[in-house]
Scaffold this motif. Structure first.
Motif, short mmCIF file in Angstrom:
data_model
loop_
_atom_site.label_atom_id
_atom_site.label_comp_id
_atom_site.label_asym_id
_atom_site.label_seq_id
_atom_site.Cartn_x
_atom_site.Cartn_y
_atom_site.Cartn_z
N ILE A 88 23.02 14.77 -11.77
CA ILE A 88 23.84 14.01 -12.73
C ILE A 88 24.51 15.03 -13.64
N SER A 89 25.80 15.19 -13.52
CA SER A 89 26.51 16.24 -14.24
C SER A 89 26.60 15.94 -15.73
N LEU A 90 26.87 16.98 -16.52
CA LEU A 90 27.06 16.80 -17.96
C LEU A 90 28.25 15.90 -18.25
N ILE A 91 29.30 16.01 -17.42
CA ILE A 91 30.47 15.15 -17.60
C ILE A 91 30.08 13.69 -17.41
N LEU A 128 14.05 12.15 -23.74
CA LEU A 128 13.92 12.10 -22.28
C LEU A 128 15.24 12.51 -21.62
N GLY A 129 16.37 12.13 -22.26
CA GLY A 129 17.67 12.50 -21.73
C GLY A 129 17.90 14.01 -21.74
N VAL A 130 17.39 14.67 -22.77
CA VAL A 130 17.50 16.14 -22.83
C VAL A 130 16.70 16.77 -21.69
N ALA A 131 15.48 16.27 -21.48
CA ALA A 131 14.66 16.79 -20.38
C ALA A 131 15.31 16.50 -19.03
N ALA A 132 16.00 15.36 -18.92
CA ALA A 132 16.62 14.96 -17.65
C ALA A 132 17.77 15.87 -17.26
N VAL A 133 18.37 16.54 -18.23
CA VAL A 133 19.47 17.48 -17.91
C VAL A 133 18.98 18.54 -16.93
N TRP A 134 17.74 18.99 -17.10
CA TRP A 134 17.17 20.02 -16.21
C TRP A 134 16.51 19.40 -14.98
N LEU A 135 15.89 18.26 -15.15
CA LEU A 135 15.14 17.67 -14.05
C LEU A 135 15.99 16.85 -13.10
N PHE A 136 17.16 16.41 -13.55
CA PHE A 136 18.08 15.65 -12.71
C PHE A 136 19.45 16.31 -12.72
N PRO A 137 19.54 17.54 -12.18
CA PRO A 137 20.82 18.28 -12.23
C PRO A 137 21.93 17.63 -11.42
N LEU A 159 21.07 8.47 -17.86
CA LEU A 159 21.28 8.01 -16.49
C LEU A 159 22.63 8.42 -15.89
N GLY A 160 23.61 8.75 -16.73
CA GLY A 160 24.96 9.00 -16.21
C GLY A 160 25.79 7.72 -16.23
N TRP A 161 27.10 7.87 -16.10
CA TRP A 161 27.96 6.71 -16.33
C TRP A 161 27.88 5.66 -15.23
N LYS A 162 27.69 6.07 -13.98
CA LYS A 162 27.65 5.09 -12.89
C LYS A 162 26.46 4.16 -13.03
#
Length: 260
Positions: A155-158, A144-153, A197-200
């Motif tokens: 949230i940066s890769l960093i 799901l996290g891989v899919a979220a990279v495209w669907l939730f842009p 989800l990202g770090w925050k």
């Protein structure tokens, strides 16, 4: 007429969510027993009675049967009913929060979050029962996290990379320094969820998990149902924090940082 059709559509969405979480009930029941979750008919765990179609309707069957097996009369855990209710509410919430897609049911963003909540439900209940978080759940969240990279842009890769490490590494260090402080499943859960989800949001989820676990522990200690040296599953409390974070963790993180 339009309002009536809209209401029916929302009821349909609710039951879609309940159906998915009904399957999660199957996973919760069978996985710890070593049974297949995709093969074999659903059956009563007490007498082995195979359930008929009319006994498999989410929510409705439980109410119609009075919460009992139709053959042996053993009580069906109310938890099964609550899990299905939670699934319906989760699907509706995801549809409201993340919008309706072209299908008229739910957007892809909402679907990703809903599936995340479904995995969290399985994690929480199984960990509560067995104090085990299976690696397959970490893998599912990772996908799901891989899919979220495209669907939730947004949230940066960093942010995702920091999220992967910011909670899991301190947990690992503490687990090494204090044996039993955290389980390996908890550590891996926070790692993959940090990527999703990202770090925050992940930091907020950990805070919420510690807060709810602390409240539970305080109540149990006051009732003398737990001792100071007793251990309990932490996964369910992390799941609560992560579920909240999926909707507002990033916003709360940004709000807090704006105050510094």
């Amino acid at each position: 007429m339009i309002a009536c059709l809209e209401f029916i559509l929302w009821v349909f969405r609710f039951f879609m969510g309940a159906c998915v979480f009904s399957f999660i009930n199957v996973v919760i029941c069978r996985l710890p027993r070593g049974e297949s979750v995709v093969k074999g008919r659903s059956h009563c765990m007490e007498c082995g009675h195979e359930l008929a179609a009319k006994e498999l309707i989410p929510l409705v069957s439980y109410i119609g049967l009075g919460g009992k097996c139709s053959q042996c009369g053993v009580h069906i855990p109310i938890r099964d009913f609550m899990v299905e209710c939670t699934g319906g509410a989760a699907f509706v919430l995801c549809a409201v929060f993340y919008g309706i897609g072209k299908t008229g049911v739910i957007s892809l963003r909402g679907l990703i979050v809903f599936l995340f909540l479904a995995v969290l439900m399985a994690v929480a209940v199984i960990d509560w029962d067995t104090r085990i978080i299976y690696d397959r759940f970490h893998m599912m969240i990772g996908i799901l996290g891989v899919a979220a990279v495209w669907l939730f842009p947004e949230i940066s890769l960093i942010s995702r990379l920091i999220g992967l490490l910011i909670i899991s590494v301190p947990m690992l260090v503490l687990a090494i320094a204090v044996p039993g402080a955290f389980g390996g499943g908890d550590i891996k859960l926070m790692a993959v969820c940090g990527w999703l989800l990202g770090w925050k949001a992940n930091v907020f989820a950990m805070f919420a998990g510690l807060l709810t676990a602390g409240l539970y522990c305080g109540v149990m200690l006051a009732k003398k149902k737990l001792g100071r040296k007793d251990h309990f599953a932490f996964g369910p409390f992390l799941a609560i924090g992560l579920a909240i974070a999926a909707f507002c963790g990033e916003w709360i993180g940004n709000w807090y940082l704006s105050l510094l």
